[in-house]
Scaffold this motif. Structure first.
Motif, short mmCIF file in Angstrom:
data_model
loop_
_atom_site.label_atom_id
_atom_site.label_comp_id
_atom_site.label_asym_id
_atom_site.label_seq_id
_atom_site.Cartn_x
_atom_site.Cartn_y
_atom_site.Cartn_z
N GLU A 251 6.96 7.00 -4.52
CA GLU A 251 6.31 6.14 -3.55
C GLU A 251 4.83 5.99 -3.87
O GLU A 251 4.16 6.95 -4.22
N PHE A 252 4.34 4.80 -3.73
CA PHE A 252 2.93 4.52 -4.01
C PHE A 252 2.10 4.76 -2.75
O PHE A 252 2.47 4.32 -1.67
N THR B 285 8.28 -5.59 -7.79
CA THR B 285 8.16 -4.14 -7.57
C THR B 285 6.73 -3.76 -7.19
O THR B 285 6.51 -3.01 -6.23
N ASN C 108 5.31 -2.50 -3.41
CA ASN C 108 4.76 -1.15 -3.30
C ASN C 108 3.27 -1.16 -2.99
O ASN C 108 2.59 -0.16 -3.20
N HIS D 220 7.10 5.08 -12.24
CA HIS D 220 8.11 4.65 -11.27
C HIS D 220 9.42 4.29 -11.98
O HIS D 220 10.52 4.69 -11.54
#
Length: 411
Positions: free
Chosen positions: A404-405, A348, A352, A393
Motif C-alpha cells: 500500500e502506498f 495503478t 494508489n 508493488h
C-alpha cells in the motif's frame, strides 16, 4: 547479325537485337521514314526522317533501343507523320508530347504521395515513417500509384479499403485511409484538386479494433507478471516485456532504444527527441528492478548498439510486432498488448494516490510549451520515487502480496 542478312522489313525483334556494329555508324530502314541506327560502340536508337515546313529534310530522334521497342517507335513515328500531314512541325509536336507526358507523370498518385512523404517525414519518428511508407508501398502504390490522382473515384477508394477490411487488417486499413486522405489534402490546399475523394469514407468503414491497447484487469495482473517471468522462448523479449511494464514507455521507444542512451550510474534513461511522439526528449528514472533487467539484457545484446537488435540485421531493431507476438504466445492475444502496459501503469499509480501530473509526466503526456519543459524537470525526483514504488508493488503482486502506498511519501 550483319545488316546484309536482313530479310524483311519492318525489322523483326530478333533483327533489332542482333544487328552488329560496324566501323562507321549506319542506318537501316524500318519503313515509312523510320530508321534504326547502330553506332560503332554498339549503341542503337530510332530516328525519323521527315520534311520540315520549309521543304528541307531532317532527322528526329525517337529514343534509344531497347528502351523504345520496335512497336513503340512505329507508334511514335505514325503520330509524328500525322502531325506533319496536318502542317505541324514533328519536332514541335514531339516536345509538346514530352511536356504532356511529364505533366502526367507528376500528376500520378505516387508522385503526389512521395511529395507528401517528403513534407511530413521530418515530423515523424523513424518507426512512424517505416510504418506509414511501408503501408503505402505494400498496399496502395501497386494499385493506384500510376493512376492520375484526380481520376480516382471515391467508390474506387471505398472498394479498395473494404478489400483491406475483408483481409482483417483493420489497423493497416485505417492507417492507409488517413495517409491517403492527407495526401489528397496536400493537392487540395496547393490548388491541384478541388475535392478529396476520401472525405467521409471513415463513416462507412470499420474503426481500429479496441484490442490495440488491450490490457488485463487488476485481478489478472499477478498472473500476467508470473507468465512474463516464466516466458521460455526469447529471453531478450522476456526482459523487454518486464521493462515495458516497469517504465511505462511506448513499445517503439523501448524497441529502438540504444545502450548509449542509458546512464545506469545516475539511474536515468534519456530518450532523444527524434524517437519521441512529441518530438521532444524524455527522461525516464530507472528503478532497481529496471537496472537489474538492463544488466541481464546487456549480457545478451551489449555487443550491439541496440538493446533489441534484429535477428537478421543487427543494425536494425526487432520487428514492431515482437513484444505483442510474445504476449500472444503466452495466451494473451486480445487481452494484453505492449502499449497496454502504459494503461496499467497509469491506472495503478493514480488509484494508489500518486499525483496526476507526475503520472502524466512519466508517460510523456506533458503539456506543450515552456510549462511542459519546466514540469518535466521538477517532477524527476518525484517520478523516481513513484516508479520505485511501482516496481516494488509489481514484485509484491507477482508474489501474491500487496504494497500500500502512503500518501505522504509523494508530497
Amino acid at each position: 547479325m550483319k545488316r546484309s542478312e536482313i530479310k524483311r522489313r519492318p525489322l523483326a525483334d530478333t533483327t533489332l537485337a542482333g544487328l552488329e556494329p560496324e566501323i562507321a555508324a549506319y542506318r537501316e530502314q524500318d519503313g515509312q521514314g523510320l530508321y534504326f541506327r547502330v553506332k560503332p560502340n554498339g549503341g542503337k536508337s530510332w530516328e525519323l526522317r521527315y520534311k520540315k515546313p520549309d521543304g528541307k529534310w531532317s532527322w528526329l530522334g525517337l529514343g534509344s533501343y531497347p528502351e523504345v521497342s520496335g512497336a513503340g517507335a512505329r507508334q511514335k513515328a505514325a503520330e509524328l507523320r500525322a502531325d506533319a500531314a496536318d502542317g505541324i512541325n514533328p519536332l514541335t509536336a514531339k516536345h509538346a508530347r514530352k511536356a504532356s507526358e511529364l505533366e502526367a507523370a507528376n500528376s500520378t498518385f505516387e508522385a503526389l504521395a512521395r511529395e507528401w512523404i517528403e513534407i511530413r517525414r521530418s515530423g515523424w519518428a523513424s518507426s512512424t515513417a517505416t510504418r506509414t511508407i511501408g503501408a503505402l508501398e505494400l498496399h496502395v502504390l501497386p494499385v493506384f500509384g500510376k493512376r492520375l490522382y484526380a481520376s480516382i473515384l471515391p467508390i474506387e477508394w471505398m472498394e479498395f479499403l473494404r478489400g483491406m477490411e475483408q483481409q482483417g487488417i483493420i489497423e493497416q486499413m485505417s492507417r492507409v485511409r488517413r495517409s491517403c486522405k492527407e495526401i489528397y489534402d496536400l493537392a487540395r490546399v496547393t490548388g491541384r484538386a478541388v475535392h478529396n475523394p476520401l472525405e467521409g469514407l471513415n463513416r462507412f468503414l470499420q474503426s481500429k479494433p479496441a484490442e490495440n491497447y488491450a490490457h488485463v484487469t487488476a485481478k489478472e495482473l499477478p498472473t500476467l507478471l508470473r507468465a512474463i517471468s516464466a516466458y521460455p522462448h526469447a529471453h531478450d523479449l522476456r526482459l523487454g516485456l518486464r521493462l515495458l511494464m516497469l517504465t511505462g514507455v511506448r513499445p517503439s521507444e523501448l524497441r529502438e532504444a540504444r545502450w548509449d542512451e542509458f546512464d545506469r550510474k545516475a539511474g536515468l534513461w534519456l530518450i532523444p527527441a527524434e524517437r519521441m511522439k512529441k518530438r521532444r526528449p524524455h527522461t525516464v528514472p530507472l528503478s532497481r528492478q529496471v537496472l537489474d533487467a538492463l544488466e541481464q539484457l546487456q549480457k545478451m545484446t551489449g555487443a550491439y548498439p541496440l538493446l533489441f537488435p534484429g535477428r537478421n540485421d543487427r543494425t536494425k531493431p526487432r520487428s514492431n510486432m515482437a513484444f505483442n507476438m510474445a504476449l500472444r504466445r503466452m495466451g494473451y492475444a486480445g487481452r494484453q498488448t505492449g502499449h497496454g502496459f502504459r494503461h496499467i501503469a497509469s491506472t495503478t499509480l493514480r488509484e494508489n494516490g500518486f499525483a496526476k501530473d507526475h503520472v502524466e509526466a512519466q508517460l510523456s503526456h506533458v503539456e506543450d510549451g515552456v510549462s511542459g519543459v519546466y514540469n518535466k524537470a521538477i517532477y524527476l525526483e518525484q517520478r523516481r520515487t513513484m516508479m520505485q514504488w511501482y516496481a516494488d508493488h509489481l514484485d509484491e503482486l507477482e508474489r501474491d502480496n500487496v504494497v500500500e502506498f502512503k500518501q505522504g511519501q509523494n508530497r
